[in-house]
Design a protein around this motif. Structure first.
Motif, short mmCIF file in Angstrom:
data_model
loop_
_atom_site.label_atom_id
_atom_site.label_comp_id
_atom_site.label_asym_id
_atom_site.label_seq_id
_atom_site.Cartn_x
_atom_site.Cartn_y
_atom_site.Cartn_z
N LEU A 138 0.83 -1.20 0.00
CA LEU A 138 0.00 0.00 0.00
C LEU A 138 0.86 1.25 0.00
CD1 LEU A 138 -2.76 -1.00 2.57
CD2 LEU A 138 -3.07 -0.66 0.14
N TYR A 150 -5.31 13.65 -5.42
CA TYR A 150 -6.67 13.77 -5.94
C TYR A 150 -6.91 15.07 -6.67
CZ TYR A 150 -7.59 9.76 -3.01
OH TYR A 150 -7.56 8.52 -2.45
N THR A 183 -11.78 18.05 -1.00
CA THR A 183 -12.34 16.85 -0.41
C THR A 183 -11.25 15.82 -0.09
OG1 THR A 183 -12.70 15.86 -2.57
CG2 THR A 183 -14.51 17.12 -1.65
N ALA A 184 -10.04 16.09 -0.53
CA ALA A 184 -8.97 15.12 -0.31
C ALA A 184 -8.28 15.34 1.03
CB ALA A 184 -7.95 15.18 -1.43
N ASN A 198 -8.80 16.19 5.09
CA ASN A 198 -9.78 16.25 6.17
C ASN A 198 -9.83 17.67 6.72
OD1 ASN A 198 -11.25 16.03 8.52
ND2 ASN A 198 -10.43 14.01 9.01
N ARG A 200 -10.91 18.93 9.28
CA ARG A 200 -10.79 19.10 10.73
C ARG A 200 -9.39 18.78 11.24
NH1 ARG A 200 -14.31 22.16 12.29
NH2 ARG A 200 -16.39 21.78 11.47
N PHE A 214 2.45 6.38 10.53
CA PHE A 214 1.83 5.10 10.22
C PHE A 214 2.81 4.14 9.55
CE2 PHE A 214 -0.94 2.37 7.60
CZ PHE A 214 -1.79 1.90 8.58
N TYR A 215 3.60 4.66 8.63
CA TYR A 215 4.48 3.78 7.87
C TYR A 215 5.87 3.62 8.49
CZ TYR A 215 1.09 3.71 4.09
OH TYR A 215 -0.04 3.53 3.35
N MET A 259 -15.84 10.80 0.92
CA MET A 259 -14.84 11.83 0.64
C MET A 259 -13.50 11.19 0.29
SD MET A 259 -16.18 14.68 0.83
CE MET A 259 -17.09 15.95 1.62
N ASP A 260 -12.72 11.96 -0.47
CA ASP A 260 -11.43 11.45 -0.91
C ASP A 260 -10.47 11.20 0.25
OD1 ASP A 260 -12.18 11.41 -3.51
OD2 ASP A 260 -11.37 13.38 -4.00
N TYR A 261 -10.59 12.01 1.31
CA TYR A 261 -9.62 11.82 2.39
C TYR A 261 -9.87 10.51 3.14
CZ TYR A 261 -13.22 14.34 5.16
OH TYR A 261 -14.38 14.77 5.73
N GLU A 295 -10.96 7.84 1.51
CA GLU A 295 -10.37 6.88 0.57
C GLU A 295 -8.86 6.83 0.76
OE1 GLU A 295 -11.85 7.11 -3.55
OE2 GLU A 295 -9.76 6.81 -4.11
N ALA A 296 -8.26 8.01 0.91
CA ALA A 296 -6.81 8.06 1.11
C ALA A 296 -6.42 7.30 2.38
CB ALA A 296 -6.35 9.51 1.20
N LYS A 335 -8.12 4.88 3.82
CA LYS A 335 -8.34 3.45 3.61
C LYS A 335 -7.19 2.85 2.82
CE LYS A 335 -13.38 2.94 3.42
NZ LYS A 335 -14.46 2.84 2.44
N LEU A 336 -6.77 3.56 1.79
CA LEU A 336 -5.68 3.05 0.95
C LEU A 336 -4.36 3.02 1.69
CD1 LEU A 336 -6.41 4.61 -2.54
CD2 LEU A 336 -6.65 2.25 -1.82
N ARG A 337 -4.28 3.82 2.76
CA ARG A 337 -3.08 3.80 3.58
C ARG A 337 -3.07 2.53 4.42
NH1 ARG A 337 -3.35 9.20 5.30
NH2 ARG A 337 -4.25 8.69 7.31
N GLY A 338 -4.23 1.92 4.58
CA GLY A 338 -4.33 0.71 5.39
C GLY A 338 -4.75 0.99 6.81
N GLU A 339 -5.40 2.15 7.05
CA GLU A 339 -5.79 2.51 8.40
C GLU A 339 -6.87 1.57 8.93
OE1 GLU A 339 -4.44 4.66 10.20
OE2 GLU A 339 -3.61 6.29 9.00
N TYR A 381 -9.26 4.28 13.76
CA TYR A 381 -8.72 5.55 13.29
C TYR A 381 -9.72 6.22 12.35
CZ TYR A 381 -5.76 8.97 10.99
OH TYR A 381 -5.25 10.14 10.49
N ARG A 406 -10.85 9.53 14.15
CA ARG A 406 -10.03 10.66 13.72
C ARG A 406 -10.52 11.29 12.42
NH1 ARG A 406 -5.31 11.81 15.88
NH2 ARG A 406 -5.91 13.80 14.99
N GLU A 407 -11.07 10.48 11.55
CA GLU A 407 -11.45 11.05 10.26
C GLU A 407 -12.94 11.40 10.19
OE1 GLU A 407 -9.35 11.72 7.78
OE2 GLU A 407 -7.57 10.52 8.16
N PRO A 431 -14.67 13.92 13.84
CA PRO A 431 -14.48 15.37 13.89
C PRO A 431 -15.31 16.12 12.85
CG PRO A 431 -12.37 14.25 13.90
CD PRO A 431 -13.40 13.22 13.59
N ASN A 432 -15.63 15.44 11.73
CA ASN A 432 -16.40 16.11 10.69
C ASN A 432 -17.90 15.99 10.93
OD1 ASN A 432 -14.46 17.12 8.62
ND2 ASN A 432 -13.74 15.03 8.88
#
Lengths: 547, 389
Positions: free
Chosen positions: A351, A358, A363-364, A366, A368, A381-382, B274-276, B278-279, B281-285, B289, B293-294, B297-298
């Motif tokens: 990954l 994006y 929208t890419a 967050n 907050r 994380f990595y 939202m794309d963030y 997706e980002a 998820k793709l990070r493997g979170e 989290y 965290r995502e 707060p929104n």
């Protein structure tokens, strides 16, 4: 001959955080009958605000604080509501950027078309419908007799934009304000709308203010061009003079944007293992197959641009590569190793290797989380860095994307400009230390100058970090600037692929040809020449359908 | 018939006044304000003036005692809130002072009322003049403390039918009713919120399962459902009053969490696309989290608004259950029970307003807190920029 619109020393202020700050700082504007004026500038330059002010209107939270707006001898700023009502829609009309968002989805197009003429008592409803059909015919909409009786969602974006132009024409106004009418459209569709607008404005001798940020478009449409920067006028001249001999540095810089191009790289040595290898990928959403047997390779340090109209399967290909949409058949290999189709089955390291940037930075990120956390999270994380070490790495990344860490670390995304947000998106991708980055239309929402900055940054990062990019775009200027190889897609098929130099020189696949020739050029005669080349009757739809 | 004639006549007169007002305004002050004023707006101004005059007239009538209280209360609370805000602006840390400077009067009022309630609830034992279950030989003392009207200065708000001091019971009621309602709302939010976000994030069969279960729960009228469950619970609890209260908290929390679930799921679904996300998820979170965290707060703005409303509903449900006799058990003081116990006095409203006000005291306490909480939540929503952007 007196001017149709005369704006003198116009000052407009906008309200933000309890204070009024200037948006337009004393702009003068004159527009004669039957003339088309192009207004260009970056976002935030006040183009739309000025365009609306020419109608004597300003949005909520905005006020006109000085100057005058005269329309055909009527002082619009001091006119009564009744007088303005009698003008707007009848003598002054407005065409918005997104026709899809501006039509009421609950009413048929023709019903919305007839509203203004009937309200203003220009025509009866029956006459207005007849007239509307005639306008649709002149705007070369397919099936003009029945298209008006559809609902907005049953009509494509380009057709809707033309229907909106017809609606603006319904009362034969003296002035139409076009606010970025083609910005949201594909290049091939854009041509049709541009040609239609230009013809109809000329036929009825309507004056128009054409607002856009695309220089090549404005060159086709306008008799005169006015350049705006942060609410101030930079310069104004007739189109040909402006294009050939701009006076101000800012204008010159706008003109120069399109000159960025990377040198051609040496060919990939034979037998090199590609970083990403897409082999025979077929994918579907439910039963609708959207990708047919797509194959291409991306080598280390190279940029592969994937081009095509919206709906051609570009983004779906990206979703297959990231594993968000497992393909029905075919494989995705990374460094020669086939990846699991579903991202949930991939390892953390797999990954990490492939990151994504994006299109919409809004929208890419967050809204907050603070910048430090947005970038810091993948770092932690990595690589497991925390505390001061994490901070150090984030600072380093912010330096890499040319933003000052001390200034931006604690900001929220809403406190950044569009270009800065996109840079944060890049930093977040870099934080994972990937080999491969998918850039999904990363510059299409940005102004040209800002977009160029992003492209240069991406190019520099590629050189220093030996990154591979998959660059999804519909903008061929971007492709010219950054790509090493090009993949052209249409309806889920790869139509043509190869090195950039080959792709931009004939012979082409007919679709590539259509795509290439549809990109507006700075030459003011380009559209005229193109239309006569293609033959006036079969522009647009017809040409595409033949493929 | 003549009543209708009067109403029509009044409306016509108001219309004429509005028209005249606009005409005079146009003559005196040229400018867009009067020139562009539609007749409807002019009519509105005239109507507002007429209503104001009507209010003043009503105020002077000797019988309109409740109306007078309402007006006095309105102005009294406004002044108190204004003073409270002034106080907040001059004392405290820099942060609180800044907060008070930007605070609207409604929020100051809400905050003040909530603070007063909190103090009363926490220090009920010290503040209340008598115990909540202490019975005096003087039953049915009229509120007001005026012996000529049947009052008693020892019991300023009177006593109930078996001779317990209403003031003391109101103060203890703050402790019981508000405390239990707050705990219930918190549990409902924890339950509904976490399940809702989970359903939104994971989707699939879990989402279907949870959503259909919630549908089933929501299909049954909530008060009747709660009543039914409470009847069963009271059998289980036997004589244990504390246990019964615990059951009540859980039952109301579960029933109310269905509403929170729906909201959290709807809000969450808008966020997970939202794309963030997706980002991430793709990070493997992991799920934790993603949710905390995502997404969370929104989602605070709509959840906060819902919290304010839900708190009031829970509060009213407890009051209703107590009113029906299965809620908070006597001798514990509770506002709902107090309204029920004294309800029949409302019949005296026409000729003995002071007598009739006895049940209204507890009802008024509920209303005041409800209004206050909503004012504060509105303001927090505005601050957390849910409405500003």
């Amino acid at each position: 001959m007196t001017a149709l619109v005369e704006i003198k020393g116009l000052m407009i202020e906008g309200r933000s955080d309890e204070t009024w700050s200037p948006i337009i700082k004393g702009v003068n504007l004159t527009l004669n009958k039957g003339e088309v004026l192009g207004l260009i500038g970056e976002s935030g330059a006040g183009k739309s605000t000025l365009g609306l002010a020419a109608m004597g209107f300003c949005r909520d939270g905005v006020r006109i604080s000085g100057g005058s707006v005269m329309f055909d001898g009527i002082d619009l700023l001091n006119a009564s509501a009744a007088v303005k009502r009698s003008l707007l829609g009848k003598r002054i009309a407005y065409v918005a950027q997104s026709a899809a968002a501006s039509f009421n989805p609950a009413h048929k197009i023709i019903d919305q078309h007839t509203e203004a003429p009937v309200q203003h008592g220009v025509m009866s409803r029956a006459d207005s419908i007849k007239d509307g059909i005639e306008l649709y015919r002149r705007l070369r909409l397919p099936n003009p007799d029945e298209i008006g009786f559809r609902y907005p969602h049953q009509v494509s974006g380009g057709q809707l934009q033309r229907a909106m132009t017809a609606m603006a024409m319904s009362c034969r106004p003296d002035l139409i304000i076009f606010d970025e009418p083609t910005t949201a459209l594909d290049v091939t569709t854009q041509i049709e709308v541009l040609a239609a607008i230009r013809d109809i404005v000329a036929q009825f001798d309507t004056a128009a203010i054409y607002i856009t940020h695309d220089l090549a478009v404005v060159a086709q449409m306008a008799d005169r061009i006015k350049v705006l920067l942060k609410g101030d006028e930079v310069e104004e001249a007739d189109t040909r003079t402006m294009l050939s001999a701009p006076k101000q540095d800012y204008t010159k810089s706008l003109w120069a944007v399109r000159s960025f191009e990377r040198p051609t790289k040496p060919a990939v040595p034979a037998g090199a293992v590609p970083v990403v290898s897409v082999r025979g990928v077929t994918a579907a959403y439910g039963k609708a197959v959207v990708l047919h047997d797509v194959s291409f390779d991306i080598h280390a340090g190279r940029t592969v641009a994937v081009v095509g109209e919206s709906g051609s399967g570009k983004s779906t290909t990206a979703r297959c590569i990231t594993g968000l949409l497992p393909p029905k058949s075919g494989t995705i290999a990374f460094d020669g190793v086939t990846l699991p189709a579903d991202y949930r089955k991939r390892t953390k390291d797999q990954l990490r290797q492939a990151q994504m940037i994006y299109q919409m930075a809004d929208t890419a990120l967050n809204p907050r989380l603070r910048i430090g956390d947005i970038i810091g999270r993948p770092v932690q994380f990595y690589s497991g860095l925390t505390g001061a070490k994490r901070r150090e790495r984030v600072d380093e990344l912010l330096d890499q994307i040319e933003l000052d860490p001390r200034q931006y670390f604690n900001r929220l995304p809403s406190e950044l400009s569009g270009g800065q947000k996109q840079r944060i998106g890049i930093a977040r991708a870099l934080a994972a230390e990937p080999k491969f980055i998918i850039c999904d239309e990363v510059t299409s929402a940005l102004d040209q100058l800002v977009a160029e900055g992003i492209l240069r940054l991406l190019a520099r990062l590629q050189d220093t970090l030996n990154l591979s990019y998959m660059f999804i775009t519909h903008d061929l200027a971007t492709v010219k600037a950054i790509a090493d190889e090009v993949v052209v897609m249409k309806d889920g098929h790869v139509v043509e692929q190869g090195p950039k130099a080959e792709m931009f020189s004939p012979p082409h696949h007919p679709y590539t040809d259509l795509l290439l020739s549809s990109v507006p050029e700075m030459d003011p005669d380009w559209l005229t020449n193109l239309l006569s080349e293609r033959g006036l009757d079969n522009i647009g739809d017809a040409a595409v359908d033949k493929m | 018939m003549s009543v209708w004639l009067w109403i029509i006549l009044t409306l016509i007169v108001i219309g004429a006044v509005g028209w005249a007002f606009r005409a005079v305004g146009r003559a005196i002050r040229p400018g867009p304000f009067f020139r562009d004023m539609p007749f409807g707006v002019a009519y509105g101004y005239a109507l507002a003036v007429a209503l104001l005059l009507g209010g003043v007239w009503l105020w002077t009538l000797p019988n309109a005692i409740f109306f007078r209280w309402a007006v006095e209360g309105f102005f009294g609370f406004s002044i108190a809130a204004y003073l409270f805000r002034l106080l907040g602006r001059s004392v405290g840390t820099a942060w609180t002072r800044k907060m008070f400077r930007a605070m609207p009067l409604t929020a100051a009022f809400g905050l003040m009322v909530i603070l007063i309630y909190a103090v009363l609830a926490i220090f009920a034992g010290v503040i209340a003049p008598h115990g909540q279950s202490e019975i005096f030989p003087l039953a049915n003392v009229v509120p007001g403390g005026d012996p000529a009207m049947g009052g008693n200065p020892d019991f300023p708000l009177g006593t109930d039918q078996i001779g317990r001091d209403i003031l003391s019971r109101l103060i203890y009621g703050a402790q019981n009713t508000v405390g239990i309602a707050f705990a219930t709302t918190l549990i409902a939010f924890f339950l509904g919120g976490s399940l809702g976000f989970l359903a939104a994030t994971l989707g699939g069969w879990l989402d279907q399962l949870l959503s259909r279960m919630v549908d089933v729960l929501m299909a049954i009228p909530s008060l009747i459902f709660a009543l039914l469950l409470m009847t069963i619970a009271s059998v289980w609890a036997g004589g244990e009053k504390g246990l019964l209260t615990l059951y009540m908290v859980l039952i109301i929390a579960v029933i109310d969490s269905t509403r929170v679930f729906r909201l959290a799921r709807a809000v969450g679904q808008n966020i997970v696309v939202m794309d963030y996300i997706e980002a991430a998820k793709l990070r493997g979170e992991g799920l934790g989290y993603l949710v905390f965290r995502e997404i969370l707060p929104n989602a605070t703005a709509p959840l906060l608004a819902e919290f304010g409303l839900r708190f009031c509903f829970v509060f009213l449900t407890i009051a209703s259950l107590s009113f029906l006799g299965v809620g908070i058990q006597p001798p514990l003081a509770d506002w709902g029970t107090m309204v029920r116990d004294l309800a029949q006095f409302i019949n005296f409203a026409a000729f003995a307003p002071m007598v009739a006000s006895a049940p209204l005291l507890a009802a008024g306490s509920i209303a005041l807190l409800t209004v206050a909480v909503n004012f504060v939540v509105d303001w927090m929503l505005h601050r957390s920029s849910g409405l500003k952007e």
